[in-house]
Design an enzyme around this catalytic site. Structure first.
Site, PDB file in Angstrom:
ATOM      1  N   ILE A  17      -7.975  17.282 -22.019  1.00  0.00           N
ATOM      2  CA  ILE A  17      -8.229  18.726 -22.030  1.00  0.00           C
ATOM      3  C   ILE A  17      -8.054  19.287 -23.439  1.00  0.00           C
ATOM      4  CG2 ILE A  17      -7.631  20.942 -20.971  1.00  0.00           C
ATOM      5  CD1 ILE A  17      -6.534  19.351 -18.563  1.00  0.00           C
ATOM      6  N   ILE A  66       6.241  16.168 -29.914  1.00  0.00           N
ATOM      7  CA  ILE A  66       6.698  17.551 -29.672  1.00  0.00           C
ATOM      8  C   ILE A  66       8.205  17.609 -29.455  1.00  0.00           C
ATOM      9  CG2 ILE A  66       4.502  18.432 -28.756  1.00  0.00           C
ATOM     10  CD1 ILE A  66       5.860  18.257 -25.912  1.00  0.00           C
ATOM     11  N   THR A 131       0.044  23.314 -14.205  1.00  0.00           N
ATOM     12  CA  THR A 131      -0.806  22.727 -13.172  1.00  0.00           C
ATOM     13  C   THR A 131      -0.506  23.314 -11.794  1.00  0.00           C
ATOM     14  OG1 THR A 131      -1.118  20.667 -11.931  1.00  0.00           O
ATOM     15  CG2 THR A 131       0.901  20.834 -13.195  1.00  0.00           C
ATOM     16  N   ASP A 132      -1.512  23.276 -10.923  1.00  0.00           N
ATOM     17  CA  ASP A 132      -1.299  23.714  -9.528  1.00  0.00           C
ATOM     18  C   ASP A 132      -0.295  22.818  -8.807  1.00  0.00           C
ATOM     19  OD1 ASP A 132      -2.906  21.420  -9.270  1.00  0.00           O
ATOM     20  OD2 ASP A 132      -4.435  22.379  -8.021  1.00  0.00           O
ATOM     21  N   GLU A 133      -0.066  21.604  -9.354  1.00  0.00           N
ATOM     22  CA  GLU A 133       0.799  20.655  -8.648  1.00  0.00           C
ATOM     23  C   GLU A 133       2.251  21.130  -8.573  1.00  0.00           C
ATOM     24  OE1 GLU A 133       0.000  16.516  -9.305  1.00  0.00           O
ATOM     25  OE2 GLU A 133      -1.970  16.951 -10.128  1.00  0.00           O
ATOM     26  N   TYR A 156       5.999  13.744 -11.862  1.00  0.00           N
ATOM     27  CA  TYR A 156       5.128  14.488 -12.790  1.00  0.00           C
ATOM     28  C   TYR A 156       5.212  15.993 -12.516  1.00  0.00           C
ATOM     29  CZ  TYR A 156       0.811  16.802 -14.318  1.00  0.00           C
ATOM     30  OH  TYR A 156      -0.080  17.700 -14.849  1.00  0.00           O
ATOM     31  N   ALA A 158       7.348  17.692 -10.837  1.00  0.00           N
ATOM     32  CA  ALA A 158       8.706  18.230 -11.024  1.00  0.00           C
ATOM     33  C   ALA A 158       8.967  18.485 -12.505  1.00  0.00           C
ATOM     34  CB  ALA A 158       9.738  17.254 -10.466  1.00  0.00           C
ATOM     35  N   LYS A 160       6.701  19.190 -14.770  1.00  0.00           N
ATOM     36  CA  LYS A 160       5.895  20.350 -15.183  1.00  0.00           C
ATOM     37  C   LYS A 160       6.538  21.648 -14.666  1.00  0.00           C
ATOM     38  CE  LYS A 160       2.439  20.426 -17.090  1.00  0.00           C
ATOM     39  NZ  LYS A 160       2.104  20.504 -18.541  1.00  0.00           N
TER      40      LYS A 160
END
Ligand code: NAD
Ligand code: TYD
Length: 343
Positions: A17, A66, A131-133, A156, A158, A160
């Site tokens: 992305i 980062i 994310t929507d997740e 993943y 969790a 985010k």
């Protein structure tokens, strides 16, 4: 009023992305210089932006993490960065099930390092690409809205969700101007072929079995990556500091529908499909209410899924060299031999 930044930091810009976002931004906003900070994990591919590296004065690549506080703070001040857009992440659910640790280091600690440096450097806007997740899973009806409680089910998601909460906390505690965007499943050019759509394309080409988790009835909302990138750009320019915006593609499909559509476009038999053991904690359905982004940002997805899917197939078919280099690992070398005279 539109915010037009002269200098932004994009993290994870060599991923799927991030690459699309940087290329789109250089077209839409040539007055905005971009510094891309990327660690070049397996998912980072510097070749995606080789054309910019060759000739674009408004683009700088920095190889780094980062989660490195000194590096991040130095970059923000040396480049006089006004806005940070955090795309960098470990992003694959299956990898997070196998080994959650790097997801915590990058997605949680890395985001906190960026937030802290952004606070110290007094940056004007921090945009977190989420994310929507983070919302967990839906039954057969309903949609996620920005006020749906966070209930992540994979390491993943969790990680985010934890990052989103830190971003929110930096806004509430320190007044850092932030925006969080949450988007559904992306597809399109440059997606690493471990994710559903490019994985199935590459397997079907070779007439190999296509592994479908569980009964294939899990539903995802699919959005073309350029619709997502436009949403992020709109949020950066027009979003309300402190806000969360959902983006969706208006394209809920079961996995089996997606795979059958792909096989039909490719003229391959459905008998290639193999139902395999389900992913643990597999979310059943995602669906996005993006009415807030529509009313406040003017966001609407432009791509119709089946057309976007055909375009994506064409992209992979005409970029077989990109795919070959990803599959054989030579993409990690970013060889002069390939781009030599253009650099
Ligand atoms: P990706 O895995 O393709 O790319 C991630 C990029 O981040 C890579 O270039 C990688 O090298 C870089 N990176 C990883 N760890 C880093 C670190 N510690 N420091 C610097 N760079 C690092 O991911 P993507 O699919 O492009 O997703 C980008 C963002 O969008 C992620 O935050 C993801 O959670 C979010 N998102 C993805 C989707 C989707 O469908 N792919 C949907 C919604 C949100
Ligand atoms: P994926 O691309 O991993 O995205 P996410 O898990 O973030 O939604 O998977 C999309 C859907 O496809 C998800 O329901 C899991 C399923 N899937 C398979 O059935 N087989 C596969 O080989 C993969 C990678 C995914």
């Amino acid at each position: 009023m539109e915010r037009n930044f002269s200098r932004i930091l994009v993290t994870g810009g060599c991923g799927f992305i991030g690459s699309n976002f940087i290329l789109a931004m250089r077209r839409h906003c040539p007055g905005t210089s971009i510094v891309n900070l990327d660690k070049l994990t397996y998912a980072g591919n510097r070749m995606n932006l080789s054309a910019l590296e060759a000739k674009d004065q408004g683009y700088d690549f920095v190889h780094g993490d980062i989660a490195d506080p000194e590096l991040v703070l130095r970059l923000l001040s040396e480049h006089k960065i006004q806005a940070v857009l955090n795309f960098a992440a470990e992003s694959h659910v299956d990898r997070s099930i196998h080994d959650p640790a790097p997801f915590i280091t990058t997605n949680v600690q890395g985001t906190q390092v960026l937030l802290e440096a952004s606070r110290k450097a007094k940056i004007e806007l921090f945009v977190q690409i989420s994310t929507d997740e983070v919302y967990g899973t839906l039954g057969p009806a309903g949609q996620f809205s920005e006020s749906t409680p966070l209930a992540p089910n994979s390491p993943y998601s969790a990680s985010k969700a934890a990052a989103d909460l830190l971003v929110r906390a930096y806004h509430e505690t320190y007044g850092l101007p932030i925006i969080i965007t949450r988007c559904s499943n992306n597809y399109g050019p440059f997606q690493f072929p471990e994710k559903l759509i490019p994985l199935m394309i590459t397997l079907a080409w070779e007439d190999k079995p296509l592994p479908v988790y569980g009964d294939g009835g899990n539903v995802r909302d699919w959005i073309h990556v350029l619709d997502h990138c436009r949403g992020v750009e709109l949020a950066m320019k027009h979003g309300r500091p402190g806000a969360v915006y959902n983006f969706g593609g208006n394209a809920e499909r079961t996995n089996i529908q997606v795979i059958q559509s792909l096989l039909d476009i490719l003229g391959k038999p459905h008998s290639l499909i193999r139902f395999v053991q389900d992913r643990p904690g597999h979310d059943r359905r995602y669906a996005m209410d993006y009415s807030l982004a529509s009313s406040e940002l003017g966001f609407h997805p432009n791509y119709i899924f089946e057309e976007g899917l055909k375009m994506t197939l064409t992209w992979y078919a005409t970029n077989r060299e990109w795919l070959r280099r990803v599959q054989d690992g030579t993409y990690r070398e970013f060889m002069d031999a390939w781009y030599g005279d253009r650099r």
